[in-house]
Design a protein around this motif. Structure first.
Motif, PDB file in Angstrom:
ATOM      1  N   LYS A   1       0.738  -1.135   0.358  1.00  0.00           N
ATOM      2  CA  LYS A   1      -0.491   0.114  -0.265  1.00  0.00           C
ATOM      3  C   LYS A   1       0.623   1.057   0.218  1.00  0.00           C
ATOM      4  O   LYS A   1       0.467   2.448  -0.622  1.00  0.00           O
ATOM      5  CB  LYS A   1      -0.469  -0.141   1.033  1.00  0.00           C
ATOM      6  N   ILE A   2       1.643   1.428   0.633  1.00  0.00           N
ATOM      7  CA  ILE A   2       3.087   2.465   0.733  1.00  0.00           C
ATOM      8  C   ILE A   2       3.185   2.471  -0.865  1.00  0.00           C
ATOM      9  O   ILE A   2       3.903   3.489  -0.454  1.00  0.00           O
ATOM     10  CB  ILE A   2       4.077   2.358   2.336  1.00  0.00           C
ATOM     11  N   LEU A   3       3.586   1.721  -1.674  1.00  0.00           N
ATOM     12  CA  LEU A   3       4.105   1.638  -2.573  1.00  0.00           C
ATOM     13  C   LEU A   3       3.611   2.155  -3.514  1.00  0.00           C
ATOM     14  O   LEU A   3       3.999   2.648  -4.244  1.00  0.00           O
ATOM     15  CB  LEU A   3       5.067   0.261  -3.302  1.00  0.00           C
ATOM     16  N   ILE A   4       2.365   1.863  -3.453  1.00  0.00           N
ATOM     17  CA  ILE A   4       1.568   2.507  -4.286  1.00  0.00           C
ATOM     18  C   ILE A   4       0.936   3.709  -3.659  1.00  0.00           C
ATOM     19  O   ILE A   4       0.996   4.212  -4.910  1.00  0.00           O
ATOM     20  CB  ILE A   4      -0.008   1.565  -4.292  1.00  0.00           C
TER      21      ILE A   4
ATOM     22  N   PHE B   1      -9.594   8.184  -5.816  1.00  0.00           N
ATOM     23  CA  PHE B   1     -10.501   7.106  -6.073  1.00  0.00           C
ATOM     24  C   PHE B   1      -9.061   6.144  -6.490  1.00  0.00           C
ATOM     25  O   PHE B   1      -9.392   4.405  -6.572  1.00  0.00           O
ATOM     26  CB  PHE B   1     -11.651   8.158  -7.341  1.00  0.00           C
ATOM     27  N   VAL B   2      -7.938   6.603  -7.680  1.00  0.00           N
ATOM     28  CA  VAL B   2      -7.037   5.786  -7.402  1.00  0.00           C
ATOM     29  C   VAL B   2      -7.017   4.571  -6.646  1.00  0.00           C
ATOM     30  O   VAL B   2      -6.630   3.442  -7.111  1.00  0.00           O
ATOM     31  CB  VAL B   2      -6.054   6.159  -7.936  1.00  0.00           C
ATOM     32  N   LEU B   3      -6.245   5.028  -5.443  1.00  0.00           N
ATOM     33  CA  LEU B   3      -5.317   4.490  -5.033  1.00  0.00           C
ATOM     34  C   LEU B   3      -6.750   3.567  -3.654  1.00  0.00           C
ATOM     35  O   LEU B   3      -6.877   2.590  -3.840  1.00  0.00           O
ATOM     36  CB  LEU B   3      -5.509   5.818  -3.524  1.00  0.00           C
ATOM     37  N   LYS B   4      -8.289   4.394  -4.089  1.00  0.00           N
ATOM     38  CA  LYS B   4      -9.402   2.943  -3.825  1.00  0.00           C
ATOM     39  C   LYS B   4      -8.961   1.723  -4.855  1.00  0.00           C
ATOM     40  O   LYS B   4      -9.379   0.226  -4.303  1.00  0.00           O
ATOM     41  CB  LYS B   4     -10.612   3.929  -3.212  1.00  0.00           C
ATOM     42  N   VAL B   5      -9.047   1.958  -5.844  1.00  0.00           N
ATOM     43  CA  VAL B   5      -9.208   1.293  -6.641  1.00  0.00           C
ATOM     44  C   VAL B   5      -8.251   0.588  -6.444  1.00  0.00           C
ATOM     45  O   VAL B   5      -8.277  -0.713  -6.473  1.00  0.00           O
ATOM     46  CB  VAL B   5      -9.209   1.747  -8.359  1.00  0.00           C
ATOM     47  N   LYS B   6      -6.818   0.749  -6.489  1.00  0.00           N
ATOM     48  CA  LYS B   6      -5.173   0.217  -6.578  1.00  0.00           C
ATOM     49  C   LYS B   6      -5.091  -1.058  -5.252  1.00  0.00           C
ATOM     50  O   LYS B   6      -5.172  -2.068  -5.105  1.00  0.00           O
ATOM     51  CB  LYS B   6      -4.003   0.735  -6.838  1.00  0.00           C
ATOM     52  N   TRP B   7      -6.204   0.037  -4.342  1.00  0.00           N
ATOM     53  CA  TRP B   7      -5.534  -1.129  -2.992  1.00  0.00           C
ATOM     54  C   TRP B   7      -6.546  -1.675  -2.857  1.00  0.00           C
ATOM     55  O   TRP B   7      -6.338  -2.998  -2.115  1.00  0.00           O
ATOM     56  CB  TRP B   7      -6.300   0.280  -2.110  1.00  0.00           C
ATOM     57  N   LYS B   8      -8.228  -1.751  -3.099  1.00  0.00           N
ATOM     58  CA  LYS B   8      -8.544  -3.068  -3.396  1.00  0.00           C
ATOM     59  C   LYS B   8      -8.337  -3.888  -4.418  1.00  0.00           C
ATOM     60  O   LYS B   8      -8.799  -5.218  -3.271  1.00  0.00           O
ATOM     61  CB  LYS B   8     -10.786  -2.615  -4.439  1.00  0.00           C
ATOM     62  N   ARG B   9      -7.982  -3.759  -5.317  1.00  0.00           N
ATOM     63  CA  ARG B   9      -7.116  -4.897  -6.359  1.00  0.00           C
ATOM     64  C   ARG B   9      -6.471  -5.721  -5.835  1.00  0.00           C
ATOM     65  O   ARG B   9      -5.743  -6.686  -5.482  1.00  0.00           O
ATOM     66  CB  ARG B   9      -6.482  -3.973  -7.251  1.00  0.00           C
TER      67      ARG B   9
END
Length: 116
Positions: free
Chosen positions: A3-6, A64-72
């Motif tokens: 998550k930190i890297l994302i 939004f992008v963080l939410k989507v990437k973290w959910k994935r």
């Protein structure tokens, strides 16, 4: 750690994108319109660049992008393991999960498509 890297990757891309939008607004508009062509956003005449273009690289965009990437990160499927119970939204707006549609021991078939 993932998550930190994302977070770092997405934040850096938003900062660079926002900087480029300020320094080179016309070039970035052309670039964003090109991306819109790939996703077919430009095909709707009532949906102009002014409606969605300026939202790119904003704080809401970052969220939004963080939410989507973290959910994935949570959505992983492996052979011979149970399927992930991914949340879905019905046409009526009700939030449920994919496995809620299972009936007895019958296989669940998911059919994906698009409607334009």
């Amino acid at each position: 750690l993932q998550k930190i890297l994302i977070l770092l990757q997405v934040t850096l891309s938003v900062v660079v994108g926002k900087t480029l939008m300020i320094l080179f607004p016309n070039a970035m508009k052309r670039y964003i319109l090109k991306m819109g062509e790939k996703s077919r956003m430009n095909r709707n005449p009532k949906f102009s660049y002014e409606n969605w273009g300026p939202t790119f690289f904003s704080f809401k965009y970052l969220q939004f992008v963080l939410k989507v990437k973290w959910k994935r990160l949570e959505d992983e499927a492996y052979e011979d393991h149970p399927a992930p119970n991914t949340p879905v939204v019905t046409l009526s707006g009700e939030v449920c999960h994919v496995l809620d549609f299972m009936k007895d021991n019958r296989p669940l078939i998911l059919n994906f498509g698009s409607c334009t």
